[in-house]
Structures are given as structure tokens and as C-alpha cells.
Scaffold this motif. Structure first.
Motif, PDB file in Angstrom:
ATOM      1  N   GLY A 154     -20.549  16.960  10.149  1.00 46.07           N
ATOM      2  CA  GLY A 154     -21.648  16.421  11.220  1.00 46.07           C
ATOM      3  C   GLY A 154     -23.182  16.784  10.720  1.00 46.07           C
ATOM      4  O   GLY A 154     -24.067  15.919  10.754  1.00 46.07           O
ATOM      5  N   THR A 155     -23.470  17.992   9.905  1.00 43.09           N
ATOM      6  CA  THR A 155     -24.796  18.195   9.541  1.00 43.09           C
ATOM      7  C   THR A 155     -24.987  17.437   8.466  1.00 43.09           C
ATOM      8  O   THR A 155     -26.306  17.012   8.360  1.00 43.09           O
ATOM      9  N   LEU A 156     -24.189  17.466   7.361  1.00 40.15           N
ATOM     10  CA  LEU A 156     -24.337  16.533   6.393  1.00 40.15           C
ATOM     11  C   LEU A 156     -24.905  15.158   6.544  1.00 40.15           C
ATOM     12  O   LEU A 156     -25.660  14.609   5.984  1.00 40.15           O
ATOM     13  N   ILE A 157     -24.046  14.689   7.475  1.00 37.57           N
ATOM     14  CA  ILE A 157     -24.239  13.176   7.886  1.00 37.57           C
ATOM     15  C   ILE A 157     -25.473  12.963   8.523  1.00 37.57           C
ATOM     16  O   ILE A 157     -26.366  12.037   8.527  1.00 37.57           O
ATOM     17  N   SER A 158     -25.860  14.093   9.508  1.00 38.88           N
ATOM     18  CA  SER A 158     -26.993  13.896  10.324  1.00 38.88           C
ATOM     19  C   SER A 158     -28.490  14.085   9.196  1.00 38.88           C
ATOM     20  O   SER A 158     -29.596  13.387   9.508  1.00 38.88           O
ATOM     21  N   ILE A 159     -28.235  14.665   8.160  1.00 39.60           N
ATOM     22  CA  ILE A 159     -29.207  14.846   7.251  1.00 39.60           C
ATOM     23  C   ILE A 159     -29.514  13.706   6.495  1.00 39.60           C
ATOM     24  O   ILE A 159     -30.563  12.792   6.042  1.00 39.60           O
ATOM     25  N   MET A 160     -28.280  12.978   6.286  1.00 33.80           N
ATOM     26  CA  MET A 160     -28.297  11.457   5.216  1.00 33.80           C
ATOM     27  C   MET A 160     -28.641  10.098   6.135  1.00 33.80           C
ATOM     28  O   MET A 160     -28.932   9.083   5.938  1.00 33.80           O
ATOM     29  N   LEU A 161     -28.348  10.218   7.626  1.00 31.42           N
ATOM     30  CA  LEU A 161     -28.406   9.327   8.250  1.00 31.42           C
ATOM     31  C   LEU A 161     -30.035   8.566   8.245  1.00 31.42           C
ATOM     32  O   LEU A 161     -29.819   7.341   8.310  1.00 31.42           O
ATOM     33  N   PRO A 162     -30.962   9.149   8.299  1.00 29.76           N
ATOM     34  CA  PRO A 162     -32.229   8.630   8.146  1.00 29.76           C
ATOM     35  C   PRO A 162     -32.355   7.715   6.679  1.00 29.76           C
ATOM     36  O   PRO A 162     -33.020   6.656   6.823  1.00 29.76           O
ATOM     37  N   TYR A 163     -31.771   8.131   5.730  1.00 28.77           N
ATOM     38  CA  TYR A 163     -31.508   7.310   4.552  1.00 28.77           C
ATOM     39  C   TYR A 163     -30.968   5.841   4.838  1.00 28.77           C
ATOM     40  O   TYR A 163     -31.468   4.997   4.427  1.00 28.77           O
ATOM     41  N   SER A 164     -29.892   6.092   5.392  1.00 25.27           N
ATOM     42  CA  SER A 164     -29.099   4.717   5.643  1.00 25.27           C
ATOM     43  C   SER A 164     -29.925   3.867   6.415  1.00 25.27           C
ATOM     44  O   SER A 164     -29.893   2.611   6.371  1.00 25.27           O
ATOM     45  N   MET A 165     -30.536   4.465   7.553  1.00 24.46           N
ATOM     46  CA  MET A 165     -31.214   3.645   8.610  1.00 24.46           C
ATOM     47  C   MET A 165     -32.416   2.742   7.668  1.00 24.46           C
ATOM     48  O   MET A 165     -32.590   1.830   7.952  1.00 24.46           O
ATOM     49  N   ILE A 166     -33.456   3.520   7.027  1.00 29.28           N
ATOM     50  CA  ILE A 166     -34.415   3.262   6.568  1.00 29.28           C
ATOM     51  C   ILE A 166     -34.022   2.072   5.344  1.00 29.28           C
ATOM     52  O   ILE A 166     -34.867   1.095   5.138  1.00 29.28           O
ATOM     53  N   PHE A 167     -33.136   2.379   4.514  1.00 27.68           N
ATOM     54  CA  PHE A 167     -32.567   1.712   3.371  1.00 27.68           C
ATOM     55  C   PHE A 167     -32.290   0.338   3.903  1.00 27.68           C
ATOM     56  O   PHE A 167     -32.498  -0.696   3.367  1.00 27.68           O
ATOM     57  N   LEU A 168     -31.382   0.342   5.206  1.00 26.80           N
ATOM     58  CA  LEU A 168     -30.953  -0.991   5.466  1.00 26.80           C
ATOM     59  C   LEU A 168     -32.251  -1.868   6.069  1.00 26.80           C
ATOM     60  O   LEU A 168     -32.216  -2.954   5.821  1.00 26.80           O
ATOM     61  N   VAL A 169     -32.878  -1.111   6.702  1.00 32.89           N
ATOM     62  CA  VAL A 169     -34.175  -2.104   7.314  1.00 32.89           C
ATOM     63  C   VAL A 169     -34.825  -2.281   6.095  1.00 32.89           C
ATOM     64  O   VAL A 169     -35.045  -3.637   6.003  1.00 32.89           O
ATOM     65  N   GLY A 170     -35.270  -1.717   5.164  1.00 28.27           N
ATOM     66  CA  GLY A 170     -36.174  -1.865   4.010  1.00 28.27           C
ATOM     67  C   GLY A 170     -35.510  -3.123   3.328  1.00 28.27           C
ATOM     68  O   GLY A 170     -36.183  -3.768   2.612  1.00 28.27           O
ATOM     69  N   TRP A 171     -34.163  -2.624   2.907  1.00 25.61           N
ATOM     70  CA  TRP A 171     -33.395  -3.511   1.858  1.00 25.61           C
ATOM     71  C   TRP A 171     -33.398  -4.986   2.633  1.00 25.61           C
ATOM     72  O   TRP A 171     -33.345  -6.158   1.841  1.00 25.61           O
ATOM     73  N   VAL A 172     -33.160  -5.197   3.893  1.00 24.09           N
ATOM     74  CA  VAL A 172     -32.922  -6.341   4.319  1.00 24.09           C
ATOM     75  C   VAL A 172     -34.167  -7.037   4.243  1.00 24.09           C
ATOM     76  O   VAL A 172     -34.325  -8.338   4.068  1.00 24.09           O
ATOM     77  N   ILE A 173     -35.281  -6.518   4.657  1.00 19.41           N
ATOM     78  CA  ILE A 173     -36.653  -7.007   4.449  1.00 19.41           C
ATOM     79  C   ILE A 173     -36.957  -7.476   3.345  1.00 19.41           C
ATOM     80  O   ILE A 173     -37.504  -8.757   3.045  1.00 19.41           O
TER      81      ILE A 173
END
Length: 535
Positions: free
Chosen positions: A491-510
Motif C-alpha cells: 500500500g505504501t509503495l502504491i501510494s508513492i507511485m500513484l501520482p505518477y500514474s495519474m499525471i502520466f495518464l492525463v499528460g500523455w492523453v493530452i
């Protein structure tokens, strides 16, 4: 007093039930569901058996669809039963050729031979170390993410070498080592499909896309280079976004590193050296670089002039030329020859036997992939011969037209679907082998080219790699993180990495929408954006 302290420690634990949010519980559910899935090879075998049984049932009930292709008005496409005599004869006659003629098989094995020489000579590892350790402290974050993206060319190199190295470098600079680990992990895994070089994943995915596209257009070919422009530009976007997330979100959240959190039993096993390149390695990289430039110049002579021998001899152009058709050959050559030169200069390779050993050891690691391809090839071939793929694509396209979802917006839903599926099926090849025969023809029927569909898939397949325990290297990353924070959990590792997933998804789609639909640029050399049934 002790009981009170234990209660307080439990509440402060990163994995305590009291602090687990809905998203963490959601990811736990994903992990549980993913664990219920069988091995991808077993999954393909079961899918192939399912197609056999389903084709018999569908043929019995007369499942069909109207052929939408020009000139075939009024023609109905029906399901071919694999449970019939004809179907059994087809299976027996084609089981071997389904495997041997499967496009991803040969091209990936040829490419990996060249990459194996470069990797086992030490050249790729030295390049990663030189790039990251030679960066200034101010630039180290973006260089770490950028190096992670580039390392995808050599499969596991980024996970095994760069991620631990980045954690050590951040620690040596007085920064939180988990921030370095997260930055490298984000580049390697969430930026999986981006790269400045055409690597082994490109021919792998292109083979599946070609098979899927030919369900609609038997002559359609998707080359390994068909997403190069978009993925090369994406490299710089991922590096910039990764650096931003690391420095503005992840590091402030982690705070100052407390050495007491380190696992006291951990001792550096020496597998990753915090050493700058020595003179031999620098000389080896210099000679390898000159060799690479020489090969590029030689290649340019064959394709830049109008009389170039690797141009299309009928049209004189680059499209459908021997150069593009044989791009895997050039991947092999541009990795193998500079790799050997590096090895010869650094004395890690001295003769042809060393090169052969490097190739054979690399090929021996591909056993699991070859077995997977055998069953994936049967599933794809069964799916095509029964006409299931075509019928699903026609009906799916009709549904999208019914709900008026035939424009560029369809790709947002497609990318989100791929990102969600990736949480439970982490293998890029396995996921694309299953989804390509459905969605490539479907989106072709509403007017989008297979190359574009593949580029969109690669976004969804990449961004959620870092937040799913189903990713094959997730356990390794967790083990490296535990060296610096002994009580770290999933859970801790996922919480660290989650912001990357969210920003990458939005930025890459744009970026995808700006590149393709605003600027009208192709995703690769000769790649189409739109597809017309009428040609």
C-alpha cells in the motif's frame, strides 16, 4: 504503556486498516482478483479451448453479421465452427504453422539477439551508469527518469540496475532514496512504451496489430517503426512529468529521510556499483558510439539518396521499402556490432565465442516467451478463422455508431479500459494479444488506422504498471524499497507511485490528442491516422 505504544504504532503504520483509503482497498481488490487469474500461458490455452467450444455453439445458433466492406453488400459473415469436421481438420493442419508464422515470434527473437550482445558486454549498463552518475545534482531527477525510459530497450536492465542505482544516488546526495527509486521506477515502467530507440517491444506489438488488422484488410501491414514519432516525443514528456512529480509531489510527501528506517540487516551485495565509469568503460563507450555513428551513416547512404538500394524500388520512396520492412535487421545490427566493439575494448568480449555465448544466454531466457507465443498464436488464429473477431468488430462498431461515439473521444475510453485491464494482466504482449483482435478491427470500421489504435493502447498499458502488484517486477521494486524503509508495504509503495500514474495518464492523453487530432501529425513514419474500407 507498552500496549498504548503498540496501538499508536499500529495507527501510524502505513498499512493500518484505519488509514487505508478507498483507493487502497480498491487496489487490494484488484490484487486479489489478479491472483485468481491463472498464468498468462494457461490463460491463452483456456481462451483457445473456449473459442473452440464457443464457435460450435455460435455456429449452431447461426450467429452472423453483415459484411460492411464495399462490394460485399448483402454478404453475411457467419461463424466457422472448430467443432465441425472441417474445423478439426483445420486445427490439425495449421497448429504448427499458426506458431511458426506468427509475426511477433521471429522479429522479437532476432531483435533480442542483438540487444543481448549489447547488454551482456556491459555496454547498456555502462550507458545507464554514465548517464545518471554524470548528471549534475540539479539535473539528476530528470536524467534518472529519462534513463529509465531509455532502459526499456534492454528489457529488465532498468529494473535490475537503474532502480537500485537511482535510490543509492539520491541517498548519496542527501535526498530521500525512495524518491530516487520512484523516479526510476516511473521512467522504466510507467513510461514503458516511450523511447528514442526502436526496441523489442515495437516488433512484438506490431505483429499482434498486423494479425488483428488483417481480419478486416488481409493486406494490411503494421511495421515496428509505426509508432516511433509519437513515442520519441513521449520520451521527453515522460521525463519532464516524472521529474515534476518527483520534486513537487513525492519528495515533499516523503519528507527528510530518517536513516533509522533502514533495514539494519541489509548489506550491499555489490550487484549495483556506486562507481563512476572507469577509463576502460569510457573508452569502450566512445568506440561503440563511433561504431554506431558509422552504421547510421552507412545506412543513410542506402536510403537518403534517390538511388538508395533500400528504397522502394517501384516508387522510389521510403514507404513499404526494404528499409522499413527490415527494420528488425537494423535493430539487431545497431545493438550487436557496437556491443561487441564495447566488449572488445573493455575486454569483456574477445572473440566470436563470447558473442555466441551472449546470444545463447539471451535466447535461453526467452523460453517462457516462446511457450507463451505458441498458445497466444493458437488463440489469435482460432479467433480469426472462426470469424469471431470480425463479427465482434462489426457489432462493436455498430454499437459505437449507435451511441454516437465514433470521434476522437473514443480513444479516451479505450485508453482508460487498457489502463484498467493492465491492473490485472500486466504483460503487454498478453494483454494486446487478447484485446487487439477485438479493438483494432472495431476502430478500423469506424475510421481509425491500426497504427493509431496501437499507439493509444501503449499509453494505457504503460501508465498503470507502477500501481499494480501484477507487474512482474513489482516484488523486486518492493524488496529494493525495503532496504531503505524496513516496514514498507504494498500500500505504501502504491501510494508513492500513484501520482505518477495519474499525471502520466492525463499528460500523455493530452499529448496524444494534440499530436494526432490538433496538429494532424502521424504517430510514425508512413503511419496513417484514418482508415477507409474503400481504400
Amino acid at each position: 504503556m507498552s500496549a498504548a505504544n503498540n496501538k499508536q504504532n499500529k495507527q501510524n503504520s502505513p498499512n493500518s486498516i484505519e488509514q487505508r483509503g478507498w483507493f487502497t482497498r480498491f487496489l487490494d481488490t484488484v490484487e486479489w482478483l489478479g491472483n485468481l487469474l491463472p498464468h498468462p500461458i494457461t490463460l491463452f490455452a483456456l481462451f483457445a479451448i473456449f473459442i473452440v467450444l464457443a464457435s460450435g455453439i455460435a455456429a449452431f445458433f447461426g450467429v452472423s453479421a453483415a459484411d460492411p466492406r464495399p462490394g460485399n453488400e448483402g454478404v453475411m459473415i457467419t461463424v466457422n465452427s472448430l467443432m465441425s469436421g472441417e474445423g478439426v481438420r483445420w486445427i490439425v493442419s495449421n497448429l504448427v504453422t499458426n506458431f511458426t508464422n506468427f509475426p511477433p515470434l521471429g522479429v522479437v527473437l532476432v531483435a533480442i539477439l542483438g540487444v543481448g550482445v549489447a547488454e551482456r558486454s556491459g555496454m547498456l549498463s555502462a550507458m545507464m551508469r554514465g548517464m545518471v552518475m554524470g548528471a549534475s545534482p540539479r539535473m539528476v531527477t530528470i536524467v534518472v527518469v529519462f534513463a529509465g525510459v531509455i532502459s526499456n530497450t534492454a528489457s529488465e536492465l532498468g529494473y535490475v540496475v537503474l532502480v537500485p542505482l537511482a535510490a543509492m544516488i539520491f541517498h548519496s546526495l542527501g535526498r530521500h532514496p525512495l524518491a530516487g527509486l520512484a523516479a526510476a521506477f516511473a521512467g522504466v515502467s510507467a513510461g514503458y512504451s516511450a523511447n528514442l530507440f526502436i526496441g523489442t517491444v515495437d516488433p512484438l506489438l506490431a505483429g499482434f496489430t498486423t494479425e488483428a488488422a488483417q481480419l478486416i484488410d488481409p493486406d494490411y501491414i503494421v511495421g515496428p517503426e509505426m509508432n516511433y514519432y509519437f513515442m520519441a516525443v513521449s520520451t521527453f514528456l515522460i521525463a519532464a512529468m516524472g521529474a515534476f512529480v518527483t520534486e513537487k509531489i513525492v519528495e515533499p510527501k516523503l519528507g527528510k529521510y530518517n536513516p533509522s528506517e533502514r533495514d539494519e540487516e541489509y548489506e550491499d551485495d555489490g550487484s549495483v556499483k556506486m562507481e563512476k565509469l572507469n577509463s576502460s568503460e569510457k573508452r569502450g563507450l566512445a568506440f561503440a558510439g563511433l561504431t554506431f555513428l558509422g552504421l547510421i551513416v552507412l545506412l543513410a547512404i542506402t536510403i537518403v539518396p534517390e538511388w538508395g538500394i533500400l528504397r522502394n524500388q517501384e516508387t522510389g520512396g521510403i514507404a513499404r521499402s526494404p528499409f522499413l520492412n527490415g527494420i528488425v535487421v537494423f535493430i539487431f545490427v545497431t545493438f550487436a556490432i557496437p556491443g561487441f566493439v564495447y566488449g572488445y575494448v573493455t575486454k569483456s568480449m574477445r572473440n566470436d565465442r563470447d558473442v555466441i555465448d551472449a546470444m545463447s544466454k539471451t535466447m535461453s531466457s526467452m523460453g517462457l516467451y516462446i511457450v507463451l507465443v505458441f498458445f497466444a498464436a493458437q488463440f489469435v488464429a482460432f479467433f480469426g478463422w472462426t470469424n469471431f473477431g470480425t463479427i465482434l468488430a462489426i457489432n462493436g462498431a455498430a454499437f459505437l455508431e449507435t451511441i454516437n461515439l465514433t470521434g476522437p473521444l473514443v480513444f479516451v475510453f479505450f485508453i482508460l479500459m487498457c489502463a484498467f485491464v493492465n491492473l490485472m494482466l500486466g504483460s503487454a504482449s498478453a494483454q494486446w494479444a487478447i484485446t487487439a483482435p477485438i479493438f483494432v478491427p472495431m476502430l478500423m470500421l469506424i475510421g481509425f488506422a491500426p497504427e493509431l489504435v496501437q499507439a493509444a493502447y501503449r499509453i494505457g498499458d504503460s501508465v498503470t504498471n507502477i500501481i499494480t502488484p501484477m507487474m512482474s517486477y513489482f516484488g523486486l521494486i518492493l524488496a529494493v524499497a525495503a532496504r531503505y524503509k524496513k516496514d514498507i508495504g504494498i500500500g505504501t509503495l502504491i501510494s508513492i507511485m500513484l501520482p505518477y500514474s495519474m499525471i502520466f495518464l492525463v499528460g500523455w492523453v493530452i499529448l496524444f490528442y494534440i499530436w494526432v487530432f490538433l496538429f494532424g501529425l502521424p504517430v510514425g513514419p508512413g503511419a496513417a491516422t484514418y482508415y477507409s474500407l474503400g481504400g
